[in-house]
Design an enzyme around this catalytic site. Structure first.
Site, short mmCIF file in Angstrom:
data_model
loop_
_atom_site.label_atom_id
_atom_site.label_comp_id
_atom_site.label_asym_id
_atom_site.label_seq_id
_atom_site.Cartn_x
_atom_site.Cartn_y
_atom_site.Cartn_z
N HIS A 55 0.80 -1.23 0.00
CA HIS A 55 0.00 0.00 0.00
C HIS A 55 0.84 1.28 0.00
O HIS A 55 1.52 1.57 0.98
CB HIS A 55 -0.91 0.02 1.22
N SER A 78 1.56 -0.31 -5.26
CA SER A 78 0.61 -0.63 -4.20
C SER A 78 0.17 -2.08 -4.36
O SER A 78 0.15 -2.60 -5.47
CB SER A 78 -0.63 0.26 -4.29
N GLU A 192 4.43 -9.14 4.60
CA GLU A 192 3.80 -8.27 5.60
C GLU A 192 2.57 -8.88 6.29
O GLU A 192 2.36 -8.68 7.47
CB GLU A 192 3.37 -6.96 4.89
N ASP A 226 -0.26 -4.05 14.77
CA ASP A 226 -0.85 -3.53 13.53
C ASP A 226 -2.23 -4.14 13.29
O ASP A 226 -3.25 -3.42 13.17
CB ASP A 226 0.17 -3.86 12.41
N ASN A 227 -2.29 -5.48 13.25
CA ASN A 227 -3.57 -6.13 12.94
C ASN A 227 -4.63 -5.76 13.97
O ASN A 227 -5.81 -5.62 13.64
CB ASN A 227 -3.39 -7.66 12.89
N CYS A 231 -6.22 -1.79 13.31
CA CYS A 231 -7.62 -1.87 12.87
C CYS A 231 -8.57 -1.21 13.87
O CYS A 231 -9.62 -0.70 13.49
CB CYS A 231 -8.03 -3.33 12.65
N HIS A 337 -7.52 -9.09 3.62
CA HIS A 337 -6.63 -8.67 2.54
C HIS A 337 -7.29 -8.69 1.16
O HIS A 337 -7.08 -7.79 0.36
CB HIS A 337 -5.35 -9.49 2.52
N SER A 395 5.50 -2.31 12.54
CA SER A 395 5.46 -3.28 11.42
C SER A 395 6.65 -3.11 10.50
O SER A 395 7.33 -4.07 10.14
CB SER A 395 4.19 -3.07 10.59
P1 NAI Z 1 -6.30 -14.47 11.86
O1 NAI Z 1 -6.01 -15.81 11.31
O2 NAI Z 1 -5.71 -14.05 13.16
O3 NAI Z 1 -7.88 -14.27 12.01
C1 NAI Z 1 -8.84 -14.67 11.08
C2 NAI Z 1 -9.99 -15.31 11.87
O4 NAI Z 1 -11.08 -15.56 11.01
C3 NAI Z 1 -9.59 -16.65 12.50
O5 NAI Z 1 -9.79 -16.63 13.89
C4 NAI Z 1 -10.51 -17.65 11.80
O6 NAI Z 1 -10.90 -18.72 12.64
C5 NAI Z 1 -11.68 -16.78 11.40
N1 NAI Z 1 -12.47 -17.32 10.29
C6 NAI Z 1 -12.05 -18.00 9.18
N2 NAI Z 1 -13.09 -18.32 8.41
C7 NAI Z 1 -14.20 -17.81 9.00
C8 NAI Z 1 -15.57 -17.81 8.66
N3 NAI Z 1 -16.03 -18.40 7.55
N4 NAI Z 1 -16.43 -17.18 9.50
C9 NAI Z 1 -16.00 -16.59 10.64
N5 NAI Z 1 -14.71 -16.56 11.02
C10 NAI Z 1 -13.81 -17.17 10.20
O7 NAI Z 1 -5.90 -13.42 10.73
P2 NAI Z 1 -5.71 -11.84 10.92
O8 NAI Z 1 -4.30 -11.54 11.23
O9 NAI Z 1 -6.77 -11.36 11.81
O10 NAI Z 1 -5.95 -11.33 9.42
C11 NAI Z 1 -7.22 -11.42 8.80
C12 NAI Z 1 -7.15 -10.80 7.41
O11 NAI Z 1 -6.87 -9.40 7.51
C13 NAI Z 1 -6.03 -11.34 6.53
O12 NAI Z 1 -6.49 -11.36 5.19
C14 NAI Z 1 -4.93 -10.34 6.69
O13 NAI Z 1 -4.01 -10.39 5.63
C15 NAI Z 1 -5.72 -9.07 6.74
N6 NAI Z 1 -5.12 -7.89 7.38
C16 NAI Z 1 -5.65 -6.67 7.03
C17 NAI Z 1 -5.19 -5.51 7.61
C18 NAI Z 1 -5.76 -4.20 7.20
O14 NAI Z 1 -5.21 -3.17 7.57
N7 NAI Z 1 -6.83 -4.16 6.46
C19 NAI Z 1 -4.11 -5.53 8.62
C20 NAI Z 1 -3.65 -6.85 8.95
C21 NAI Z 1 -4.16 -7.98 8.35
#
Ligand code: NAI
Length: 466
Positions: A55, A78, A192, A226-227, A231, A337, A395
């Site tokens: 980004h 990005s 990342e 960060d996460n 958020c 993501h 991060s």
């Molecule tokens: P994580 O693995 O810690 O959390 C994801 C959660 O979703 C898990 O607890 C999992 O059990 C749950 N899950 C999976 N399928 C599901 C479903 N069908 N229904 C309900 N819950 C379900 O992953 P994290 O670190 O929280 O990242 C999540 C996403 O966010 C990733 O795609 C990551 O790359 C992205 N991300 C986005 C950021 C942003 O600024 N927008 C920052 C950091 C990460």
């Protein structure tokens, strides 16, 4: 003699505004600033040719400047079509760094820019990738497999893949052997985010990872900050800038209670919303319940929801049936993501009214309406400006340390996915204490030996979960 302009930005005249905000961001990014202090003279990244796909925000501009201060040459794009801050991109381009990033670029442009960050003026390849979500890595690895004769480009599974495959074919035709040569030159990749890290582990398991990778996401000072805290600030920021809706008293459903879900639920709760959570993992479901959230299924709870946010990194989490069941004018968005968390493709034959960039009203056949943020792409970066500088400093300090490690010692690593050692994780945290006026307690020798820990750290065993 001027060569052909080696950047694509929306408006280069925004550079001055970008520079002012970069200067402010620097005051909030002590980790990166101390990297410049510590390594600016020895230049451990001299000779590094870094392809960066992350980004293109103000915070990323500070990361780019840090990598350059350590001796690296970089080319940047990005990793999402909506996440660029055009003034940040302009400032980077005006300073002479090749950057290819425009807020609201098309998917076709996205993959062209992903190609451009591997196209150095001297025709030589990149030797490092700094990735967010894994698209730059995937571009090279898929291209190389196609060049080696694998039939993997004939059946694009999505619109995204159509453009990706077309770009790979174009590059194969224009520069035969490009991908294999490029793959061979990469010393390592630092990744990342959770989704990109998942992709790397899948590659490793299939024996398709041709270089070492550092999983930056799973540094504690990344995913637990960060996460989560990122958020916590940027989710509601995105909803507010997108809609100006009153949050207090509304019912919001957060899908997923991992690190991003925990921050997102806290964000909405902090704004006064009544928050419900969905989960598939019993541990995270129990955490949500004991944090005080009602844990529901989306199918059951959709008719009660004013706001639905998906945070899972999984696909098809908010289905077309779920969306049909929502209240009139419910707000739907994703902070994970990729955009496949919400079944946006299923809405394409509905009536869309664009309200403003990255905000659409979608009407169902029965007349019910829904506000969709950033067309289902990560809304904190699409509708707002992503996480604040301070948390991105943590991060990105991990990113800088990972790049130094892979560039200077990559040969000592196998073609596997690694996390940074705990003493570096603790160092990143330490660099952010002073800014917040944190007074750290030091153990006595007796205390240190009693719990079996060195006074300088690491303070916790590897299995500790924070
Ligand atoms: P994580 O693995 O810690 O959390 C994801 C959660 O979703 C898990 O607890 C999992 O059990 C749950 N899950 C999976 N399928 C599901 C479903 N069908 N229904 C309900 N819950 C379900 O992953 P994290 O670190 O929280 O990242 C999540 C996403 O966010 C990733 O795609 C990551 O790359 C992205 N991300 C986005 C950021 C942003 O600024 N927008 C920052 C950091 C990460």
């Amino acid at each position: 003699l001027m060569s052909e302009q080696d950047y694509v930005v929306a408006d280069i005249s925004l550079a001055e505004f970008g520079n002012k905000e970069i200067e402010i961001a620097e005051t909030e990014m002590p980790g990166l600033m101390s990297c410049v202090e510590e390594f600016g003279e020895s230049k451990p990244l001299a000779g590094a040719r870094i392809t960066g796909s992350l980004h293109m925000t103000i915070q990323t501009a500070v990361l780019i400047r840090t990598l350059e201060a350590l001796g690296a040459k970089v080319r940047w794009a990005s990793c999402n079509i909506f996440s660029t801050q055009d003034h940040a991109a302009a400032a980077i381009a005006a300073a002479g760094t090749p950057v290819f990033a425009v807020k609201g670029e098309s998917l076709e442009e996205y993959w062209t820019y992903t190609d451009k960050i591997f196209q150095w003026p001297d025709g030589e390849p990149s030797n490092m990738i700094l990735d967010d979500g894994g698209d730059a890595t995937m571009y090279i690895l898929l291209g190389a497999r196609a060049e080696e004769g694998e039939d993997i480009l004939s059946n694009p599974g999505s619109e995204e893949e159509e453009y990706l495959f077309a770009q790979i074919k174009k590059r194969m035709a224009e520069t035969p052997g490009f991908f294999v040569k490029q793959r061979h030159a990469i010393k390592g990749v630092s990744e990342e985010t959770t989704t990109g890290v998942n992709r790397l582990y899948q590659l490793m398991e299939k024996g398709h990872l041709p270089f070492p990778a550092i999983n930056v996401n799973d540094s504690v000072t990344k995913s637990k900050f960060d996460n989560k805290y990122g958020c916590k600030e940027s989710l509601v920021d995105g909803i507010r800038r997108g809609t100006d809706v009153m949050m207090a008293g509304k019912t919001a459903i957060v899908c997923g209670y991992g690190d991003v879900g925990k921050g997102s639920a806290a964000s909405l709760q902090g704004a006064g919303a009544r928050v419900k959570v969905t989960e598939v993992d019993p541990i995270c479901a129990l955490q949500a319940a004991m944090d005080g959230y009602e844990v529901v299924t989306l199918r059951d709870a959709a008719p009660t929801a004013d706001i639905v946010i998906t945070t899972t990194g999984n696909k098809d989490v908010v289905t077309i049936d779920d969306m049909r069941a929502l209240k009139d004018m419910a707000i739907v968005g994703n902070i994970g993501h990729f955009d496949n968390e919400i079944q946006v493709a299923e809405l394409k034959n509905h009536k869309w009214t664009n309200i403003k960039p990255q905000v659409d009203m979608v009407e169902f056949p029965d007349g019910k309406r829904m506000i969709l943020l950033s067309e289902g792409r990560l809304l904190n970066l699409g509708n707002a400006t992503g996480h604040p500088s301070f948390v991105m400093s943590a991060s990105f300090t991990n990113q800088v340390l990972a790049q130094i490690e892979l560039f200077t010692k990559g040969d000592e690593y196998e073609n596997k996915v690694y996390v940074l050692p705990k003493h570096l994780d603790e160092k990143v945290a330490r660099l952010h204490l002073e800014k917040l006026g944190v007074q750290l307690t030091e153990m006595t020798d007796q205390q240190a030996s009693y719990i079996g820990v060195s006074k300088q750290g690491p303070f916790k065993p590897e299995h500790y979960r924070y």
